[in-house]
Design a protein around this motif. Structure first.
Motif, PDB file in Angstrom:
ATOM      1  N   SER A  13       0.804  -1.240   0.000  1.00 15.57           N
ATOM      2  CA  SER A  13       0.000   0.000   0.000  1.00 15.57           C
ATOM      3  C   SER A  13       0.829   1.277   0.000  1.00 15.57           C
ATOM      4  O   SER A  13       0.428   2.289   0.576  1.00 15.57           O
ATOM      5  CB  SER A  13      -0.965  -0.001   1.192  1.00 15.57           C
ATOM      6  OG  SER A  13      -1.816  -1.119   1.159  1.00 15.57           O
ATOM      7  N   ALA A  36       0.610  -8.951  -8.338  1.00 13.79           N
ATOM      8  CA  ALA A  36      -0.612  -9.518  -8.920  1.00 13.79           C
ATOM      9  C   ALA A  36      -0.443 -11.012  -9.156  1.00 13.79           C
ATOM     10  O   ALA A  36      -1.400 -11.787  -9.052  1.00 13.79           O
ATOM     11  CB  ALA A  36      -0.940  -8.814 -10.236  1.00 13.79           C
ATOM     12  N   ARG A  39      -0.916 -12.687  -5.866  1.00  6.90           N
ATOM     13  CA  ARG A  39      -2.331 -12.601  -5.512  1.00  6.90           C
ATOM     14  C   ARG A  39      -3.152 -13.611  -6.322  1.00  6.90           C
ATOM     15  O   ARG A  39      -4.110 -14.198  -5.813  1.00  6.90           O
ATOM     16  CB  ARG A  39      -2.847 -11.184  -5.768  1.00  6.90           C
ATOM     17  CG  ARG A  39      -2.419 -10.168  -4.703  1.00  6.90           C
ATOM     18  CD  ARG A  39      -2.861  -8.755  -5.057  1.00  6.90           C
ATOM     19  NE  ARG A  39      -2.605  -7.843  -3.959  1.00  6.90           N
ATOM     20  CZ  ARG A  39      -3.457  -7.586  -2.974  1.00  6.90           C
ATOM     21  NH1 ARG A  39      -4.655  -8.160  -2.976  1.00  6.90           N
ATOM     22  NH2 ARG A  39      -3.156  -6.752  -1.998  1.00  6.90           N
ATOM     23  N   GLU A  91      -8.213  -9.634 -12.417  1.00  3.97           N
ATOM     24  CA  GLU A  91      -7.621  -8.374 -11.969  1.00  3.97           C
ATOM     25  C   GLU A  91      -8.398  -7.759 -10.798  1.00  3.97           C
ATOM     26  O   GLU A  91      -7.797  -7.264  -9.836  1.00  3.97           O
ATOM     27  CB  GLU A  91      -7.558  -7.384 -13.135  1.00  3.97           C
ATOM     28  CG  GLU A  91      -6.823  -6.097 -12.818  1.00  3.97           C
ATOM     29  CD  GLU A  91      -5.326  -6.268 -12.620  1.00  3.97           C
ATOM     30  OE1 GLU A  91      -4.742  -5.519 -11.810  1.00  3.97           O
ATOM     31  OE2 GLU A  91      -4.729  -7.149 -13.279  1.00  3.97           O
ATOM     32  N   SER A  92      -9.717  -7.763 -10.859  1.00  3.80           N
ATOM     33  CA  SER A  92     -10.529  -7.165  -9.783  1.00  3.80           C
ATOM     34  C   SER A  92     -10.585  -8.068  -8.562  1.00  3.80           C
ATOM     35  O   SER A  92     -10.446  -7.595  -7.421  1.00  3.80           O
ATOM     36  CB  SER A  92     -11.948  -6.889 -10.275  1.00  3.80           C
ATOM     37  OG  SER A  92     -11.936  -5.927 -11.308  1.00  3.80           O
ATOM     38  N   ARG A  95      -7.767  -8.051  -5.825  1.00  2.00           N
ATOM     39  CA  ARG A  95      -7.530  -6.832  -5.042  1.00  2.00           C
ATOM     40  C   ARG A  95      -8.347  -6.783  -3.749  1.00  2.00           C
ATOM     41  O   ARG A  95      -8.279  -5.803  -3.015  1.00  2.00           O
ATOM     42  CB  ARG A  95      -7.849  -5.591  -5.886  1.00  2.00           C
ATOM     43  CG  ARG A  95      -7.116  -5.522  -7.225  1.00  2.00           C
ATOM     44  CD  ARG A  95      -5.619  -5.480  -7.076  1.00  2.00           C
ATOM     45  NE  ARG A  95      -4.942  -5.583  -8.373  1.00  2.00           N
ATOM     46  CZ  ARG A  95      -3.621  -5.613  -8.516  1.00  2.00           C
ATOM     47  NH1 ARG A  95      -2.844  -5.544  -7.454  1.00  2.00           N
ATOM     48  NH2 ARG A  95      -3.089  -5.730  -9.725  1.00  2.00           N
ATOM     49  N   SER A 100      -5.789 -10.189   0.218  1.00  2.00           N
ATOM     50  CA  SER A 100      -4.691  -9.501   0.910  1.00  2.00           C
ATOM     51  C   SER A 100      -4.326 -10.188   2.222  1.00  2.00           C
ATOM     52  O   SER A 100      -3.160 -10.223   2.619  1.00  2.00           O
ATOM     53  CB  SER A 100      -5.069  -8.045   1.193  1.00  2.00           C
ATOM     54  OG  SER A 100      -5.240  -7.318   0.001  1.00  2.00           O
ATOM     55  N   ARG A 161      -5.314   2.579   1.731  1.00  2.00           N
ATOM     56  CA  ARG A 161      -5.969   1.322   1.367  1.00  2.00           C
ATOM     57  C   ARG A 161      -7.444   1.349   1.756  1.00  2.00           C
ATOM     58  O   ARG A 161      -8.307   0.882   1.007  1.00  2.00           O
ATOM     59  CB  ARG A 161      -5.246   0.165   2.071  1.00  2.00           C
ATOM     60  CG  ARG A 161      -5.772  -1.218   1.708  1.00  2.00           C
ATOM     61  CD  ARG A 161      -5.350  -1.606   0.318  1.00  2.00           C
ATOM     62  NE  ARG A 161      -5.715  -3.002   0.046  1.00  2.00           N
ATOM     63  CZ  ARG A 161      -6.220  -3.416  -1.096  1.00  2.00           C
ATOM     64  NH1 ARG A 161      -6.426  -2.582  -2.081  1.00  2.00           N
ATOM     65  NH2 ARG A 161      -6.515  -4.680  -1.280  1.00  2.00           N
TER      66      ARG A 161
END
Length: 232
Positions: A13, A36, A39, A91-92, A95, A100, A161
């Motif tokens: 962040s 990414a 993640r 991608e979405s 996040r 996280s 964040r």
């Protein structure tokens, strides 16, 4: 003109990805968000019910690594590549705060790191790349011509964040975001394999009190000077 490799490391962040995207676009370089990739592996582990609050079936994840295919596909509307997990744009999804909360545990696994580092090195083999993450300047590209290490206070990072997630409509509290930031800092900095540390030749930038524009101007100026010196 010779192109260079630019490694951007730092804490969660701190806006590394935003800055790296801007820099890559300005230089017409390839941008790679290594975070990414971790993640996406985390999302896969969640989908396969290999990780949750009370368990982590690490060996099953290691055994399944060959089934995980990651790609960056360029989105011309956004101006950068989005991450695809087994041909699905995630991608979405990656996040979210849930991802996280688990990503640092996934990133601790040496076999995961080995797989992703190899992919990252292949992507950046021909230079002209801006890559951000935790170990880009120390492990992935230790010989990168330019390295940045980005930091900011935990409180400010948590606030950024929190604002980002609530703007998207996520129902989260500042307290849980702050805890996530602190927990990730600890795990990232103390893991045995490729811990988050500042490379000895990295330029440290504390952006606690810098606007996005001020930060980018500072980094872009340093980058142009480095490219000029290499090509002179």
């Amino acid at each position: 003109m010779k192109k260079i490799t630019i490694a951007i490391d730092g804490f969660s962040s701190t806006g590394k990805s935003t800055m790296a995207k801007q820099l890559a676009e300005k230089l017409e370089y390839i941008y790679v968000d290594s975070g990414a990739m971790y993640r996406a592996v985390t999302l896969y582990a969640m989908q396969q019910k290999l990780i949750s609050k009370n368990k982590f079936e690490k060996q099953k994840l290691i055994s399944a690594l060959d089934k995980i295919n990651l790609e960056f596909k360029f989105n011309s509307r956004l101006g950068y590549g989005e991450i695809y997990l087994n041909n699905v744009n995630v991608e979405s999804e990656i996040r979210s705060l849930v991802v996280s909360n688990f990503v640092s545990k996934i990133a601790e696994v040496s076999e995961v790191r080995k797989k992703l580092v190899k992919q990252q090195q292949l992507i950046g083999a021909n230079k002209g790349v801006v890559m951000d993450g935790r170990d880009i300047g120390t492990v992935v590209f230790p010989d990168a011509e330019l390295k940045f290490f980005i930091t900011a206070s935990a409180n400010i990072r948590a606030k950024r964040r929190f604002d980002e997630l609530t703007k998207k409509g996520d129902k989260v509290s500042f307290e849980e975001i702050f805890k996530n930031v602190k927990d990730r800092d600890y795990i990232d900095s103390t893991r045995e394999d490729s811990p988050l540390i500042k490379a000895s030749d990295a330029i440290e930038i504390d952006n606690s009190n810098l606007s996005l524009e001020e930060q980018f101007d500072k980094i872009y100026k340093i980058t142009l000077e480095k490219i000029k010196s290499i090509n002179s």
